[in-house]
Design an enzyme around this catalytic site. Structure first.
Site, PDB file in Angstrom:
ATOM      1  CB  THR A 270      -0.871  -0.019   1.308  1.00  0.00           C
ATOM      2  OG1 THR A 270      -0.034   0.274   2.611  1.00  0.00           O
ATOM      3  CG2 THR A 270      -2.029  -1.189   1.366  1.00  0.00           C
ATOM      4  CG  ASP A 271       1.296   5.860  -1.123  1.00  0.00           C
ATOM      5  OD1 ASP A 271       2.074   6.137  -0.345  1.00  0.00           O
ATOM      6  OD2 ASP A 271       0.855   6.823  -1.946  1.00  0.00           O
ATOM      7  CD1 TRP A 272       4.707   5.468   5.156  1.00  0.00           C
ATOM      8  CD2 TRP A 272       4.707   4.270   3.259  1.00  0.00           C
ATOM      9  NE1 TRP A 272       5.779   4.372   4.935  1.00  0.00           N
ATOM     10  CE2 TRP A 272       5.719   3.830   3.642  1.00  0.00           C
ATOM     11  CE3 TRP A 272       4.378   3.378   2.101  1.00  0.00           C
ATOM     12  CZ2 TRP A 272       6.603   2.875   3.489  1.00  0.00           C
ATOM     13  CZ3 TRP A 272       5.126   2.466   1.447  1.00  0.00           C
ATOM     14  CH2 TRP A 272       6.167   2.114   2.329  1.00  0.00           C
ATOM     15  N   GLY A 274      -2.661   3.689   3.297  1.00  0.00           N
ATOM     16  CA  GLY A 274      -3.687   3.854   2.158  1.00  0.00           C
ATOM     17  C   GLY A 274      -4.681   2.611   2.441  1.00  0.00           C
TER      18      GLY A 274
END
Length: 773
Positions: A270-272, A274
């Protein structure tokens, strides 16, 4: 889709992420449920200035590489170490100084992605990647979180500087070159943000509504090229929803398209912070949740115990992460030096920066400069912007200002102007110190206001100095998009400065040059006729001033070309009427870091007509078209040839480029194709190939060869869920930009060809009134 043409092919090295699944499965079989959950959820990160109220965020990244973005869990009894991931797309971002340590840990601030794409030189981008990857390796990092690959859908996109182009072919080729270069060091990349993360406004809550065809042809195609041609270790899912579902929770995107259709073998993270639902992310095949929170571990554990998450899914995700760890430098116990060759890398950065700068205007040979004294105006002549903000920022040891670069190149600079601007900027920075990482993310310290220069002083400099240079600076980054007023458009003070300097210097028969130091597109049409030359320097990295001076002096002949269109005015862009979408404030909830998250949606009504596909097809004249860029020399195109007039498996197109000017230079050769009319609506032309010549001496020629296959010519047919190459006559256009076509030829395809059958996935839940020709 695969492309093979003479100057651009960059062979993908064998990935270290080979089929290690048997070993990974063996190790996973020895893990407890708690250990598996620990591995799929990152170890947290330390965010200075932030008190986490929704659950602790552990500062484990400080243990191994201070300033890194995240860490995976270690299992010493299984021989699995921590691995470290760190930002970012413009260079490694780690803490440059450490507690109780007199050493420094600076990294190279490379030219931003849009500048690198403007070189149109995949070999050079691969060299940048190789050097960047060396810093990743020597500082003990296993994966760098980049490159960014989202499309320049709208000129105001806050992170456009992190991304390559408005065109998916350029995006995919540049990303593949970068990934191959970085990963040649035995470290990994994370291509991002998958997918359709084309705005920062409401990025955690916006639903991007996109047709299947626009998704496949524009927003997924670059990722597909990068996956197939460079085998990145990891892919980072994006924050946004796509047709109603968070991308990190979408099995159709992550499992069906990325893994099954494209054959991706690495891990998805994931993006941080996310996404919303950790269990849904596991089911989607989003293996690693970053940076990791206790509530995610709890949710996954409870789902396994209650039977709502199959243990087989968790085992698969865990095994893919183990595969990644087994290929890492951490597992191999590489003795990283913390001493990459930053001096050698700076030289590469300087070369890449100069090669990506674009000469937009050059009246009557204004450039290259002679040896007259230069009067530099504008704050960023003295405080240049090397790169963007947010995760695209880098902690470099130095940045060469434009004025310092001019002095290094033995130009004479007006000393009193230099002193006035330097004092102004120093005073402002003393009174407005920057905050910590979180403070700057939430509320960035604004740059110093432009120094007000009186008309009397400008007139004095027009008498004393030989040429005026005005720098226009812009910065942007993660968390917010740009604005039209005072950003895309010039500020009132900048307009007045250009007017006053141009009038004063032209009255004395002297030239005025504008340098654009920006990460994205700005308005130029209203003022370009007032000046004699314009150099688009983008954000050139730590060697900025030296690289600009190389071009201004003629040491380097500019060869950059636009990878994104400059419209006459913002409203001319087809996406201006629906960017960044509409909000639903009545449905707002508490989101990341306690901030208000407002549900929103944006409908991509332009469909496939993004960038030049729109401007060319609908006859909207831009200020500077896609592919545009001038040189200090001239080139002729000749001898266009086809191996055959019909296409079976492939067709070759050849063209000869000759330098007919007086100085050596490089030319970017662009190949566009116009498809025959069919039931599918199609752009007037699309880029299907590009190549950059070697440095050609005056009178020297080079033969360029492009190879096209039926798959390269295919369009996505939503009705049949297939890529189809239509039967009929195709026109090949070869030129120096999308509007400056030099030669044409053609070939015929006798019958339609289905080049690929896809799955019926990622369908929008509402009807889209898409733009048609």
């Amino acid at each position: 889709m695969k492309w093979f043409f003479s100057l651009l092919f960059f062979a993908a090295p064998a990935s270290v992420l080979v089929a290690q699944s048997s070993k990974a499965k063996e190790l996973v079989s020895k893990m407890t449920l708690e250990e598996k959950v620990n591995l799929v959820v990152g170890m947290g990160m330390n965010i200075p200035g932030l008190t986490q109220t929704t659950g602790p965020v552990i500062g484990q990244t400080m243990d191994k590489v201070p300033g890194a973005a995240g860490t995976t869990y270690a299992f010493q009894y299984l021989g699995l170490p921590n691995t470290v991931v760190a930002d970012g797309p413009a260079g490694l971002r780690i803490e440059p100084k450490r507690k109780d340590d007199n050493n420094t840990y600076y990294a190279t601030a490379w030219p931003v992605a849009t500048l690198l794409a403007s070189t149109w030189d995949t070999k050079l981008v691969g060299e940048v990647g190789k050097a960047m990857g060396n810093e990743v390796k020597e500082y003990g990092v296993d994966v760098i979180l980049g490159p960014g690959m989202n499309i320049h859908r709208n000129p105001l996109g806050g992170r456009n500087f992190e991304y390559y182009s408005e065109d998916p072919l350029v995006t995919g080729k540049m990303a593949a070159a970068m990934v191959n270069g970085i990963q040649s060091n035995g470290v990994g990349t994370s291509i991002k943000h998958f997918a359709a993360n084309n705005q920062e406004k409401n990025r955690n809550s916006v639903n991007a509504i996109i047709s299947e065809r626009a998704l496949r042809e524009i927003y997924l195609k670059g990722f597909q090229i990068a996956v197939k041609e460079s085998n990145p270790w990891t892919v980072m899912s994006s924050y946004n929803l796509l047709n109603g579902t968070y991308t990190s929770e979408n099995p159709e995107l992550i499992t069906t398209v990325l893994r099954k259709e494209w054959g991706f073998k690495g891990i998805v993270m994931t993006d941080w912070f996310g996404g919303k639902d950790a269990v849904a992310q596991m089911k989607a095949g989003n293996d690693l949740l970053m940076p990791g929170r206790p509530d995610q571990k709890k949710a996954i554990t409870e789902a396994i115990n209650k039977g709502s998450l199959d243990i087989k899914i968790l085992d698969e995700n865990t095994a893919r992460i183990v595969d990644y760890i087994l290929g890492s430098q951490a597992f191999k116990k590489y003795a990283f030096s913390n001493k990459p060759d930053l001096k050698a890398h700076a030289a590469i950065a300087r070369k890449a920066a100069a090669d990506g700068m674009i000469l937009l205007k050059n009246n009557t040979g204004t450039l290259p400069l002679g040896k007259a004294t230069i009067a530099p105006f504008g704050n960023t002549s003295y405080d240049i912007i090397s790169g963007g903000t947010g995760s695209g920022d880098v902690n470099e040891e130095y940045t060469i200002s434009l004025v310092q670069g001019l002095l290094n190149a033995n130009f004479k600079v007006d000393e009193s102007l230099k002193e006035a601007y330097t004092d102004h900027i120093t005073d402002y920075k003393t009174k407005h110190p920057k905050g910590n990482l979180f403070q700057e993310f939430m509320n960035p310290t604004p740059p110093a206001p432009e120094l007000t220069v009186s008309d009397e002083l400008i007139a004095q400099k027009a008498n004393e100095d030989g040429v005026a240079l005005i720098t226009i600076g812009r910065n942007a980054g993660e968390g917010s998009d740009r604005k039209v007023e005072n950003d895309f458009n010039l500020k009132e003070g900048e307009v007045k400065l250009i007017d006053a300097v141009s009038n004063a210097f032209h009255a004395k028969g002297k030239k005025v040059i504008v340098i654009i130091n920006a990460g994205g597109v700005i308005e130029v049409a209203s003022w370009r006729d007032k000046v004699d030359a314009i150099l688009l320097a983008w954000q050139p990295g730590l060697e900025a001033g030296n690289a600009i001076a190389d071009v201004l002096s003629g040491k380097v002949n500019p060869s950059g070309k636009l990878s994104t269109t400059f419209p006459v005015k913002y409203e001319d862009d087809v996406t201006a009427k629906n960017f960044p979408g509409k909000e639903f404030p009545e449905k707002a909830v508490t989101g990341m870091f306690g901030m208000k998250a407002i549900p929103a949606e944006v409908t991509y009504e332009e469909g496939i007509y993004v960038g030049y596909r729109y401007y060319n097809t609908f006859n909207v004249k831009p200020a500077y078209e896609f592919g545009y860029g001038l040189s200090y020399t001239n080139f002729t195109y000749s001898n266009i040839g086809l191996v055959s007039k019909t296409v079976d498996k492939k067709i070759e197109i050849t063209v000869t480029i000759t330098n007919t000017g007086k100085v050596a230079g490089k030319e970017v050769v662009q190949l566009y194709v116009t498809a025959p009319k069919s039931k599918l609506d199609k752009p007037s032309e699309e880029l299907k190939g590009f190549a950059k010549t070697a440095l050609l001496k005056p009178g020297e020629s080079e033969k360029i060869t492009f190879t096209l296959t039926p798959a390269d010519l295919a369009s996505f047919d939503t009705e049949s869920t297939s890529w189809i190459t239509d039967a009929g006559a195709y026109t090949v256009k070869v030129g120096s930009s999308s509007a400056n076509i030099k030669l044409t030829t053609g070939f015929t395809i006798d019958k339609s060809i289905v080049t690929e059958k896809c799955n019926k996935v990622l369908t929008p839940q509402v009807t889209i009134n898409e733009l048609k020709r």
